[in-house]
Design an enzyme around this catalytic site. Structure first.
Site, PDB file in Angstrom:
ATOM      1  N   LYS A 173      56.654  54.273  13.960  1.00 29.01           N
ATOM      2  CA  LYS A 173      56.690  53.118  13.046  1.00 29.01           C
ATOM      3  C   LYS A 173      56.066  53.475  11.690  1.00 29.01           C
ATOM      4  O   LYS A 173      56.589  53.126  10.628  1.00 29.01           O
ATOM      5  CB  LYS A 173      55.942  51.943  13.700  1.00 29.01           C
ATOM      6  CG  LYS A 173      55.844  50.692  12.851  1.00 29.01           C
ATOM      7  CD  LYS A 173      57.195  50.088  12.557  1.00 29.01           C
ATOM      8  CE  LYS A 173      57.094  48.936  11.574  1.00 29.01           C
ATOM      9  NZ  LYS A 173      58.397  48.515  11.067  1.00 29.01           N
ATOM     10  N   LYS A 241      49.169  47.610   4.304  1.00 26.12           N
ATOM     11  CA  LYS A 241      48.356  48.006   5.482  1.00 26.12           C
ATOM     12  C   LYS A 241      49.004  49.193   6.201  1.00 26.12           C
ATOM     13  O   LYS A 241      48.324  50.120   6.611  1.00 26.12           O
ATOM     14  CB  LYS A 241      48.134  46.812   6.408  1.00 26.12           C
ATOM     15  CG  LYS A 241      49.097  46.695   7.561  1.00 26.12           C
ATOM     16  CD  LYS A 241      48.860  45.533   8.476  1.00 26.12           C
ATOM     17  CE  LYS A 241      50.137  45.014   9.104  1.00 26.12           C
ATOM     18  NZ  LYS A 241      50.944  45.920   9.878  1.00 26.12           N
TER      19      LYS A 241
END
Ligand code: NAP
Length: 297
Positions: A173, A241
């Site tokens: 990811k 983030k």
């Protein structure tokens, strides 16, 4: 055989749609969300609503979390009313939100003494694929558990990719989102550069769309960039983030990712300027500001 009872925590942009697809797939579903108003639609569709994460875990065989990041996972797992209090031997905890590989391994080892299996299953795809049930599930953890969960995953996605041990789903990811952040910024730079040099968006997109650089991402973002209107599909704060996790992970593994490190700064600056709730393509606003008015929309 009866379907397992599913508990779903985190009904944000992605979780709302994913939970609806689980319900439509025929799984008995209980949901929890910090802001209770977001449970209304699912309750109307037939889901039960838990008052606490603990109640959710007590009533479920498999608990899925689709939360902002580690702080949110920690907040809902721990404490007197936390999910961990309701998890017991044989249950499975699946985190589908985006966290760092190191954090995924940390939760797995925290849950292991309870006899709870942890599966790392972040997703590739944004709001629309979540609604259409066409996400790609990036699964890391015990192979047999992931195999058993595959029908559930396929209620939310079109494909399950086995990535390896716990943490490797998150590793994939981060790799994909690093590329995504770089590509979006590069598109923004192309537009800023062209606009500052007196080119119209019509010409720039006509050439882009006609050549080998045309791609799904650029096609999806063209309207937002042309209209300077950025409703969040993938909020910019999440890209900021994820780039931080990628940079932290590269520090641990030794990978050289200089462009992603610069992107972390740029998306971080965009967030600090109040663009965090907009779509991540709003990063172009920072480029426009740095370039002066000629590069703006
Ligand atoms: P979102 O719309 O911002 O939803 C975040 C969810 O986390 C909400 O349910 C929110 O509850 C909950 N939450 C946040 N902080 C919390 C806390 N301290 N305690 C308890 N609950 C908390 O996010 P999203 O876009 O659905 O994304 C969820 C995850 O999937 C993120 O990790 C994101 O990076 C990842 N992801 C997103 C996309 C996308 O395109 N949006 C695509 C792939 C992956 P409230 O409703 O109470 O605020």
């Amino acid at each position: 055989m009866d379907k397992q009872r599913i508990g779903f925590m985190g009904l944000g942009i992605m979780g709302q749609a994913m939970a609806e697809n689980v319900l439509q797939g025929g799984w008995p579903l209980m949901v929890y969300n910090r802001s209770r108003d977001k449970t209304v639609i699912l309750a109307e569709l037939g889901a039960r609503v838990a008052a606490t994460p603990r109640e959710l875990a007590v009533s479920s065989d498999v608990v899925i979390s689709m939360l902002t990041g580690p702080e949110a996972v920690y907040a809902l797992l721990t404490g007197e009313d936390g999910c961990a209090r309701g998890l017991e031997r044989g249950k499975v905890f699946v985190n589908m939100g985006s966290v760092s590989p190191a954090y995924a391994r940390e939760i797995a080892s925290g849950l292991a003494p309870l006899g709870v299996t942890y599966v790392d299953a972040p997703v590739s795809g944004s709001k629309r694929p979540a609604e259409e049930g066409s996400l790609v599930i990036l699964a890391g953890g015990p192979k047999d558990t992931i195999q058993a969960l595959t029908p559930l995953f396929l209620s939310m996605g079109k494909q399950v990719v086995y990535c390896g041990d716990v943490g490797q789903g998150s590793m994939v990811k981060m790799a994909i989102n690093m590329l995504l952040g770089n590509m979006m910024e590069a598109l923004g730079e192309m537009l800023s550069f062209g606009r500052a040099g007196g080119l119209s968006d019509d010409v720039l997109f006509e050439v882009l769309n006609a050549g080998p650089l045309a791609c799904g991402l650029f096609g999806q973002k063209e309207k937002m960039l042309r209209e300077d209107y950025f409703p969040a599909q993938f909020p910019l704060k999440h890209m900021a983030k994820d780039l931080k996790y990628a940079v932290d992970t590269a520090y641990e593994t030794g990978a050289a990712i200089p462009a992603a490190a610069a992107m972390q700064q740029l998306y971080g600056a965009a967030k600090a300027k109040g663009l965090g709730e907009m779509d991540f393509s709003a990063v172009i606003k920072v480029l426009a500001e740095l370039s002066g008015s000629k590069a703006g929309c």
